[in-house]
Motif scaffolding. Structure first.
Motif, mmCIF file in Angstrom:
data_model
loop_
_atom_site.group_PDB
_atom_site.id
_atom_site.type_symbol
_atom_site.label_atom_id
_atom_site.label_comp_id
_atom_site.label_asym_id
_atom_site.label_seq_id
_atom_site.Cartn_x
_atom_site.Cartn_y
_atom_site.Cartn_z
ATOM 1 N N PHE A 71 0.828 -1.205 0.000
ATOM 2 C CA PHE A 71 0.000 0.000 0.000
ATOM 3 C C PHE A 71 0.861 1.254 0.000
ATOM 4 N N SER A 72 0.472 2.208 -0.841
ATOM 5 C CA SER A 72 1.136 3.509 -0.888
ATOM 6 C C SER A 72 0.498 4.438 0.149
ATOM 7 N N PRO A 73 1.048 5.640 0.328
ATOM 8 C CA PRO A 73 0.443 6.582 1.287
ATOM 9 C C PRO A 73 -1.019 6.906 0.999
ATOM 10 N N SER A 74 -1.415 6.962 -0.271
ATOM 11 C CA SER A 74 -2.804 7.278 -0.615
ATOM 12 C C SER A 74 -3.651 6.022 -0.797
ATOM 13 N N ARG A 75 -3.115 4.879 -0.347
ATOM 14 C CA ARG A 75 -3.818 3.599 -0.372
ATOM 15 C C ARG A 75 -3.906 2.993 -1.769
ATOM 16 N N LYS A 76 -3.032 3.420 -2.690
ATOM 17 C CA LYS A 76 -2.894 2.658 -3.932
ATOM 18 C C LYS A 76 -2.379 1.272 -3.542
ATOM 19 N N GLU A 77 -2.865 0.263 -4.227
ATOM 20 C CA GLU A 77 -2.523 -1.104 -3.839
ATOM 21 C C GLU A 77 -1.899 -1.886 -4.991
ATOM 22 N N ILE A 78 -0.806 -2.548 -4.697
ATOM 23 C CA ILE A 78 -0.197 -3.508 -5.618
ATOM 24 C C ILE A 78 -0.219 -4.868 -4.925
ATOM 25 N N ARG A 79 -0.828 -5.830 -5.577
ATOM 26 C CA ARG A 79 -0.860 -7.179 -5.010
ATOM 27 C C ARG A 79 0.148 -8.047 -5.746
ATOM 28 N N LEU A 80 1.067 -8.623 -4.993
ATOM 29 C CA LEU A 80 2.062 -9.526 -5.557
ATOM 30 C C LEU A 80 1.635 -10.957 -5.276
ATOM 31 N N TRP A 81 1.603 -11.760 -6.323
ATOM 32 C CA TRP A 81 1.223 -13.162 -6.149
ATOM 33 C C TRP A 81 2.012 -14.022 -7.124
ATOM 34 N N ARG A 82 2.483 -15.135 -6.627
ATOM 35 C CA ARG A 82 3.139 -16.128 -7.464
ATOM 36 C C ARG A 82 2.604 -17.508 -7.100
ATOM 37 N N GLU A 83 2.516 -18.355 -8.085
ATOM 38 C CA GLU A 83 2.097 -19.725 -7.816
ATOM 39 C C GLU A 83 3.174 -20.420 -6.985
ATOM 40 N N LEU A 179 -0.675 -11.023 4.025
ATOM 41 C CA LEU A 179 0.418 -10.181 4.491
ATOM 42 C C LEU A 179 0.285 -8.810 3.828
ATOM 43 N N GLU A 180 0.433 -7.743 4.611
ATOM 44 C CA GLU A 180 0.333 -6.389 4.082
ATOM 45 C C GLU A 180 1.583 -5.593 4.456
ATOM 46 N N VAL A 181 2.007 -4.726 3.530
ATOM 47 C CA VAL A 181 3.166 -3.859 3.762
ATOM 48 C C VAL A 181 2.752 -2.436 3.443
ATOM 49 N N TYR A 182 3.067 -1.508 4.346
ATOM 50 C CA TYR A 182 2.655 -0.119 4.202
ATOM 51 C C TYR A 182 3.879 0.775 3.976
ATOM 52 N N PHE A 183 3.863 1.487 2.843
ATOM 53 C CA PHE A 183 4.928 2.435 2.523
ATOM 54 C C PHE A 183 4.363 3.838 2.716
ATOM 55 N N ASN A 184 4.731 4.455 3.821
ATOM 56 C CA ASN A 184 4.150 5.749 4.185
ATOM 57 C C ASN A 184 5.113 6.430 5.150
ATOM 58 N N GLN A 185 5.610 7.600 4.756
ATOM 59 C CA GLN A 185 6.602 8.277 5.589
ATOM 60 C C GLN A 185 6.007 8.797 6.887
ATOM 61 N N GLY A 186 4.710 8.930 6.954
ATOM 62 C CA GLY A 186 4.083 9.325 8.205
ATOM 63 C C GLY A 186 3.906 8.155 9.153
ATOM 64 N N VAL A 187 3.823 6.957 8.611
ATOM 65 C CA VAL A 187 3.643 5.750 9.423
ATOM 66 C C VAL A 187 4.980 5.179 9.863
ATOM 67 N N ALA A 188 5.900 5.028 8.914
ATOM 68 C CA ALA A 188 7.227 4.461 9.199
ATOM 69 C C ALA A 188 8.254 5.285 8.435
ATOM 70 N N PRO A 189 8.689 6.415 8.982
ATOM 71 C CA PRO A 189 9.563 7.344 8.266
ATOM 72 C C PRO A 189 10.835 6.678 7.736
ATOM 73 N N GLY A 190 10.998 6.729 6.423
ATOM 74 C CA GLY A 190 12.187 6.186 5.799
ATOM 75 C C GLY A 190 12.156 4.691 5.565
ATOM 76 N N PHE A 191 11.140 4.010 6.095
ATOM 77 C CA PHE A 191 11.130 2.551 6.023
ATOM 78 C C PHE A 191 9.715 2.058 5.673
ATOM 79 N N ILE A 334 6.458 8.542 -3.433
ATOM 80 C CA ILE A 334 6.125 7.121 -3.282
ATOM 81 C C ILE A 334 4.840 6.794 -4.044
ATOM 82 N N ASP A 335 3.844 7.669 -3.917
ATOM 83 C CA ASP A 335 2.592 7.460 -4.655
ATOM 84 C C ASP A 335 2.838 7.445 -6.163
ATOM 85 N N TYR A 336 3.711 8.337 -6.621
ATOM 86 C CA TYR A 336 4.007 8.396 -8.057
ATOM 87 C C TYR A 336 4.690 7.113 -8.528
ATOM 88 N N LEU A 337 5.592 6.567 -7.694
ATOM 89 C CA LEU A 337 6.252 5.309 -8.040
ATOM 90 C C LEU A 337 5.242 4.165 -8.120
#
Length: 374
Positions: A71-83, A179-191, A334-337
């Protein structure tokens, strides 16, 4: 006198203890905590490659991972899945204890509740003193006491050049999710932050931050509670230092430093079990050679560092480069990426590429940067 003193009963220390003891060497392991594997300071996500390489996890696997939601800061979502299974969720406390038990079955002697206060390099042996005033001597020593250990510095091997603090809590959840991962500088600055279901009604929530990780985690828990994701925002928080760069020197005569104490950790995710076990394997080969030939010179022990740097050095450098790049990004960037990745289908291309691996990130990072170019 022992053949080897091992400081630390985590996976790396116990793996070396098991290997050396099975070869007939007299081994003693000092562990500062009374109960091996506790407190738990790890999500327990272990790549499938690690379990294939090291068949040590029987009875400790809680679940399988084949997908993740980013999840991006604006809640854009990318789901990664592999068989197929990409990773496993492991009961880390049970795994640590199981590996220690395997070592003890081979004859390794464990001393829980024994914190090493001092270590001295003598002409023909190593001397260790605990805070309880116990003294022990051996031909060689392995420092596998985790990131917070000051022993490498006492031995003149310096300190890890960069670090971050991880904060994590176990929470109750309603049902099971991915499993969820959040990329947000307000939530986890730099990480980044994570939500890892470990059982139908349990999950681990955590994050990395250079400053005030506990405060940031409490804010994340409050948000998840407001969203109805967790049963309560109140939870016991544990903390752990994570090295982002390895020691420049991980050996000297009679001594090897391995695992988190040596900084052998993925700077992208903070995961250290697989890399630590790989380095423990190399360390054991060097120690066996030293004990078999009664040679404990710095020259012989330098072979350990050459081996692990050949295996991991490039990967750690690229991972740290990517880590430093990410730390400089704003939430808008991050949102742009995320937008570029989704619009160009970069994540789908990477998922189809053998370069994307749970444990090896360097090639995927470089390929991703190439995709993001004009």
């Amino acid at each position: 006198m022992y053949d080897a003193i091992i400081v630390g009963a985590g996976p790396t220390g116990s793996y070396i203890a098991h290997r050396l003891a099975s070869l007939g060497h007299k081994v003693v392991v000092f562990e500062e905590h009374e109960r091996i594997g506790e407190p738990v300071q790890c999500t327990g996500i272990i790549g499938a490659e690690c379990l294939e390489h090291f068949p040590l996890f029987d009875g400790t696997v809680l679940g399988e991972v084949s997908s993740a939601r980013l999840f991006s800061p604006s809640r854009k979502e990318i789901r990664l899945w592999r068989e197929g299974v990409q990773a496993y969720i492991v009961d880390r406390a049970a795994f640590d204890r199981s590996l220690a038990e395997k070592a003890q079955e081979q004859g390794a002697h464990y001393l829980p509740g024994s914190r090493v206060k001092d270590i001295a390099l003598l002409n023909d042996r190593i001397r260790v003193e605990t805070e309880g005033q116990d003294i022990c001597e051996a031909k060689t020593a392995v420092i596998a006491s985790g990131f917070n250990s000051r022993i490498p510095q006492k031995l003149g091997l310096g300190r890890v050049g960069d670090l971050v603090i991880g904060a994590q809590a176990e929470v109750s959840i309603d049902g099971h999710s991915e499993l969820e991962v959040y990329f947000n500088q307000g939530v986890a600055p730099g990480f980044f932050a994570w939500f890892v279901p470990t059982a139908p009604k349990r999950a681990l929530v955590g994050l990395f931050s250079r400053r005030k990780p506990g405060k940031h985690l409490k804010m994340l828990l409050a948000t998840l509670f407001q969203q109805g994701r967790i049963a309560s925002p109140e939870a016991n928080i544990t903390y752990r230092g994570i090295p982002l760069k390895p020691l420049s020197k991980t050996y000297r005569e009679r001594v090897i430093v391995v695992g988190d104490a040596a900084g052998q950790v993925k700077p992208t995710t903070g995961g250290g079990v697989y890399y630590g076990l790989l380095c423990a394997e190399m360390a054991t080969d060097t120690l066996q050679q030293a004990l078999a030939t009664d040679t404990f010179s710095e020259k012989l022990f330098s072979g350990y560092q050459e081996a692990w740097q050949e295996k991991l050095g490039w990967e750690l450098r690229i991972g740290y480069f990517a880590r430093c790049l990410y730390e400089r990004l704003t939430d808008r960037q991050i949102d742009y990426l995320f937008h570029l990745t989704m619009s160009k289908g970069i994540h789908e291309s990477l998922l189809q590429s053998p370069d994307l691996s749970f444990d090896w990130h360097g090639k995927a990072i470089l390929k991703g940067l190439k995709y993001l170019g004009p």
